[in-house]
Every structure is written in structure tokens, then in C-alpha cells.
Scaffold this motif. Structure first.
Motif, mmCIF file in Angstrom:
data_model
loop_
_atom_site.group_PDB
_atom_site.id
_atom_site.type_symbol
_atom_site.label_atom_id
_atom_site.label_comp_id
_atom_site.label_asym_id
_atom_site.label_seq_id
_atom_site.Cartn_x
_atom_site.Cartn_y
_atom_site.Cartn_z
ATOM 1 N N UNK A 195 -3.603 -3.383 -5.986
ATOM 2 C CA UNK A 195 -2.437 -1.620 -4.835
ATOM 3 C C UNK A 195 -3.466 -0.710 -5.329
ATOM 4 N N UNK A 196 -3.482 -0.195 -4.272
ATOM 5 C CA UNK A 196 -4.278 1.142 -3.749
ATOM 6 C C UNK A 196 -3.455 1.952 -4.023
ATOM 7 N N UNK A 197 -3.461 3.074 -4.875
ATOM 8 C CA UNK A 197 -2.592 4.325 -5.408
ATOM 9 C C UNK A 197 -3.685 5.203 -4.847
ATOM 10 N N UNK A 224 -6.678 -0.100 -7.262
ATOM 11 C CA UNK A 224 -7.700 0.872 -7.225
ATOM 12 C C UNK A 224 -7.251 2.435 -6.773
ATOM 13 N N UNK A 225 -6.902 3.985 -7.685
ATOM 14 C CA UNK A 225 -7.000 5.090 -7.450
ATOM 15 C C UNK A 225 -6.961 5.353 -6.620
ATOM 16 N N UNK A 226 -7.462 6.296 -5.531
ATOM 17 C CA UNK A 226 -7.585 6.702 -4.171
ATOM 18 C C UNK A 226 -7.267 7.984 -3.903
ATOM 19 N N UNK A 227 -7.715 8.858 -3.856
ATOM 20 C CA UNK A 227 -8.272 10.312 -3.620
ATOM 21 C C UNK A 227 -7.808 11.034 -1.740
ATOM 22 N N UNK A 254 -13.263 3.792 -3.545
ATOM 23 C CA UNK A 254 -12.201 3.827 -3.085
ATOM 24 C C UNK A 254 -12.115 2.094 -2.256
ATOM 25 N N UNK A 255 -12.876 1.677 -2.437
ATOM 26 C CA UNK A 255 -12.572 0.333 -1.128
ATOM 27 C C UNK A 255 -11.514 -0.251 -2.033
ATOM 28 N N UNK A 281 -6.324 2.683 5.371
ATOM 29 C CA UNK A 281 -7.179 2.914 3.590
ATOM 30 C C UNK A 281 -8.462 1.420 3.341
ATOM 31 N N UNK A 282 -8.619 0.627 4.630
ATOM 32 C CA UNK A 282 -9.636 -0.386 4.248
ATOM 33 C C UNK A 282 -11.205 -0.340 3.653
ATOM 34 N N UNK A 283 -11.087 1.360 3.982
ATOM 35 C CA UNK A 283 -12.635 2.015 2.987
ATOM 36 C C UNK A 283 -12.800 3.075 2.864
ATOM 37 N N UNK A 284 -13.762 3.840 2.010
ATOM 38 C CA UNK A 284 -13.987 4.980 2.203
ATOM 39 C C UNK A 284 -14.834 5.495 2.815
#
Length: 500
Positions: free
Chosen positions: A103-105, A84-87, A96-97, A45-48
Motif C-alpha cells: 500500500x502506498x500511503x 510505503x509512505x509518500x509526501x 517513495x517507490x 504514484x509509480x515513482x518519485x
């Protein structure tokens, strides 16, 4: 007596303490399998899609119900933890970084198509539904969802809402903002919120258009109501070759000036054409300096007339060859090259950075020639593909992220393209968003007062600045740092760089 902590050890200890606090709080609202915090679990999840910049999140939350999303947000709000919301993570601007103390959601589990209504030509879908899946579900009713980003096989509708995504058919059918009726979600405090309505208009201010393209800074999207359009009876595509990029650019403007609005109007330069032809064998003209893909759709009679009109305009503008798709298979083949421009570039370079500025259509040739000069200036190559019909550029700068000097030159190259676009009357972004990539360039386009007005809107939704912080809107300090390199008017202040 214990020795004092070093400058390296102290932040690591603070992070570990914060992580333990957040994990303990979220364990009370999420099942164990929906919470990740070990390095091996959070690294993916560390980058888009902008892989040059990475940050490991403190925690990754993977809720499975709206109640869990609400609880995660309320918990983070209480603890003042960034979210940070992430798709699907296909974004190209670092939107999305993760935040290192946040928290990455992940909204990946919200992938249900809730309702297809052929009578109203709408679909209600969860935010994690793939773009292409909407059209696949609507196909039995003779309908489809028009915005079609190149990543449509993977990108989510929630991400499309965040970035106001477009695609190759956005000229005729519009961007996400033109194809969405309603967005539902939660604020950072966990309060339910709804933008737009099921009707064609909604009372009060048009906050729907405000949230679309807000890059996850105002609310977290859970459901989207989209418009569906009838699938055309026929579509055909012209591939036109030009031996001069200026003639190709002028042809784009001429097609629009003739009163024709193609379903798609795309442009690729010679290096990009070579890259995609080697990848997908779409039948592109490898001798052309630029090619245009011009599509017409509608009834057979409408398509026949429009193809003839466009072909005539293209010939007058100097097209050296014109090929019209014979059938649906060849039309899809023509588009397969354009749709695979990014993976084709990835085959020939360790890394690439895809820019996303817009310019007036009449300046297409000017920006191509300017980018050609920048290749020598920065010692890096660039492949160019454009949503030519609306002037949205996607130059792909090729570099090796393992070489810090190449990354630095790539950043300068990209900033130069963006600033030059602004100087030509354009903007720093069209559909990929600002994220972290274009923060410095935002200082070129907008004044401190304008940026403060944008912060005012964010504060109205997120007073503590916890949703996707540090992105999209540059602070005064960030603009001061950018000012050391960038000035208005298309000039860059930096020493001469190596040539290749």
C-alpha cells in the motif's frame, strides 16, 4: 480440466487475489474516494523524482484524518502488507517507490499549519505541508523556516524529515535535524509515537535524530514541530568566477578556514552554468570554468564586513571576477540559477540521475576532475552543482531512460561517483537518502556487521519489516550482487564502456 498457470500468469493471479483482499479490508476504514487500485488511478504514484525506476502499487490510500492513518496502518500490519509512505513525491533516490504487493500511503491531505508561535519561534505543522508554506505563514512575524531544498515550493516537511533535507543555506542554519524539535506519528502497528519534545532537549535517548533521515522505515510522520529563525535585516550574494576548478575548490576551503560561515556557499561548473543561464538568465559568467555563490546575511554592518572579508579571500584564491548583488532583486536572480539547476538540466536531456555524495571540502577539485574522466569512461555527460560549503555533491548524469544501455551506463557512472567519494573520505549520501538508488553503494561504505546493526534498529520499531521494505539498508544478498561490480578503494570491475 484447466491448464496449469504459466510462470507469468501465476504471479498476476496472486497479485489480483492479494489486491482484492487488501481493498476489501481498507474499504472498511476509508471512504470510497480515499482508496485507489485501478491501474489508471495508481500510475501517477509509480515513482518519485527518480523516474528511472518504477513500480505500480497494489493500492493507494489517501486518508484524511489521523484516525484513518492509524486504521490503515493497523489493517496493513494485521494482513502483513508492506506500506510505503509518500509526501509530494519529489525525492530523488526512489525512497517513495511503491512496493508491488504493498500500500502506498499518501499524506498529501495533511497540509494544515496548526500553529505559529512567534514567542517560542516554533511552528506546528502537519506532515503534508509544503516546506515553503511554513516560511510564508511565518513571514508576518518576521520569521522563516531555514532549510530550503531546491524543491521547497513542492516538497513536504514530512518528506524533509524522512530524508534529513538541507538546501543552499544549510551551511549556516543546518539541516532538517537541526531545525526540528518534535515529530509525531504512528508505528506500523498503528500505535501513536512521539520523538523529541517542545523543549530544547528530551529525556532518554535522542531518538528524534534517529527518526530524522530514517527514510520512512521506522514510523509514519503526521505532525512536526519546527524551529523558526528571524528573517535577517539584509542579505547579499557574491558571484565569483574562476578559470580553474581547483582554484574554485580551494577558495571554498579558504573561506571556511578564514573563520567565515556564509549563509550559503554553492559551486557550479561551466556546463551547469551554461544550462541554467539559458533557462533563467541569472547573469552568470559563461566563460568561467566554475562559479561560487557566497551569501552573507545579518545586520547591514555585519553583511558589509563579511562581504568584504569573503571578497578578499576569493581574490587571493584566484577569482577572475567578483560581482556583489546590488539589491534584493539581483540577489534572488543570482540564486534563481542555482535553485533551477535540476529543471534546467531536464530541458537539455530526456532524463538525468542526480547523485548525492559528500566529500571533504578540500577534495572538491579532485572529485570534479575525477567526474570529468568518468564522462569519457561511460560515454555520458554530467553537470555539477555542489553545496560546496559542506561538501555535498549533486552531479547530474544526463541519459535517456528509453535506452537500456544508457541507463546501465548511468547506474555504473553514479556508483563510480559514490565509491570515489567514499575513497576520498566522504559518504554515499548527504540529503537525498539511499532509497533504492544507493543500495549497492551502501555495501561499499558499510560492512555486513554495520548493516546488521542498522537492521536491528529497524526491527525495534518494525519487527516484520513492513515499512518501506527493500530500501536503505542492503541485505547480504544485495551486497553480494553489488560485489560483482563494486570493490572498495574506488575501483569498478566492469568491461570498458563506449566513449562519446
Amino acid at each position: 480440466m484447466n491448464a496449469p498457470l504459466t510462470s507469468i500468469e501465476q504471479p498476476l493471479l496472486e497479485r489480483a487475489q492479494r489486491q482484492a483482499e487488501v481493498v476489501a479490508a481498507l474499504q472498511r476504514v476509508l471512504p470510497a474516494h480515499a482508496l485507489l487500485w485501478n491501474n489508471e488511478d495508481t500510475t501517477p504514484y509509480e515513482c518519485d523524482g527518480l523516474t528511472a525506476y518504477r513500480e505500480r502499487p497494489l493500492v493507494v490510500a489517501l486518508p484524511e484524518s489521523y484516525e484513518q492513518v492509524q486504521a490503515v496502518l493497523a489493517t496493513c500490519h494485521r494482513l502483513a502488507v508492506p506500506v510505503v509512505a509518500r509526501g509530494a513525491g519529489t525525492g530523488l533516490s526512489g525512497g517513495a517507490m511503491p512496493h508491488r504487493l504493498g500500500v502506498t500511503l499518501s499524506m498529501a491531505k495533511f497540509n494544515k499549519i496548526l500553529r505559529i508561535d512567534p514567542a517560542s519561534r516554533t511552528a506546528v505543522v502537519q506532515g503534508g505541508v509544503r516546506n515553503l508554506a511554513i516560511s510564508e505563514a511565518a513571514a508576518p512575524y518576521g520569521l522563516y523556516y531555514a532549510p530550503d531544498p531546491s524543491s521547497q515550493i513542492a516538497c513536504t516537511i514530512g518528506g524533509n524529515v524522512a530524508e534529513n533535507s538541507g538546501g543552499v543555506h544549510c551551511l549556516k542554519y543546518g539541516l532538517t535535524v537541526h531545525n526540528v524539535l518534535k515529530v509525531r506519528g504512528f508505528t506500523i502497528a498503528g500505535e501513536p509515537i512521539e520523538f523529541g519534545s517542545d523543549a530544547l532537549d528530551a529525556p532518554g535517548y535522542d531518538v528524534l535524530s534517529l527518526v530524522i533521515g530514517s527514510e520512512g522505515m521506522l514510523a509514519v510522520t503526521t505532525e512536526v514541530t519546527v524551529k523558526l529563525v528571524p528573517k535577517p535585516q539584509l542579505a547579499r550574494c557574491i558571484m565569483a568566477s574562476f578559470d580553474d576548478v581547483r582554484q574554485a575548490g580551494d577558495a571554498v576551503a579558504a573561506v571556511i578556514a578564514a573563520g567565515i560561515i556564509p549563509a550559503g556557499l554553492e559551486m557550479m561548473d561551466k556546463p551547469m552554468t551554461a544550462a541554467v543561464e539559458d533557462f533563467v538568465h541569472a547573469g552568470y559568467d559563461l566563460e568561467a570554468e566554475a562559479i561560487l555563490l557566497c551569501e552573507s546575511d545579518g545586520t547591514p554592518e555585519e553583511v558589509e564586513e563579511e562581504i568584504a572579508r569573503m571578497s578578499e579571500v576569493l581574490r587571493r584564491c584566484g577569482a577572475t571576477a567578483i560581482a556583489v548583488s546590488r539589491d534584493e532583486a539581483q540577489r534572488l536572480k543570482f540564486w534563481s540559477g542555482r535553485k533551477n539547476a535540476f529543471p534546467a538540466s531536464g530541458r537539455i536531456s530526456p532524463d538525468y540521475m542526480c547523485m548525492d555524495s559528500t566529500i571533504p571540502r578540500k577534495r572538491l577539485a579532485d572529485i570534479l576532475l575525477a567526474i570529468s574522466g568518468m564522462e569519457s569512461k561511460y560515454g555520458l555527460k554530467c553537470l555539477n552543482v555542489f553545496h560546496a560549503g559542506d561538501g555535498n555533491l549533486h552531479p547530474l548524469i544526463l541519459f535517456d531512460a528509453n535506452d537500456p544501455d544508457q541507463l546501465h551506463r548511468c547506474e555504473l557512472f553514479g556508483a563510480d561517483i559514490l565509491e570515489t567519494s567514499v575513497a576520498m573520505g566522504g559518504t554515499v549520501t548527504g540529503e537525498h537518502g539511499v532509497g533504492v538508488e544507493k543500495l549497492g553503494s551502501m555495501c561499499v561504505q558499510f560492512s555486513a556487521e554495520e548493516n546488521e546493526q542498522m537492521f536491528g534498529i529497524k526491527r525495534a520499531f518494525d519487527p516484520q519489516g513492513l515499512l518501506n521494505p527493500g530500501k536503505v539498508i542492503p541485505t547480504l544478498q544485495r551486497c553480494a550482487e553489488a560485489g560483482k561490480m563494486l570493490v572498495r578503494g574506488g575501483q569498478l570491475k566492469h568491461p570498458e564502456l563506449p566513449r562519446f
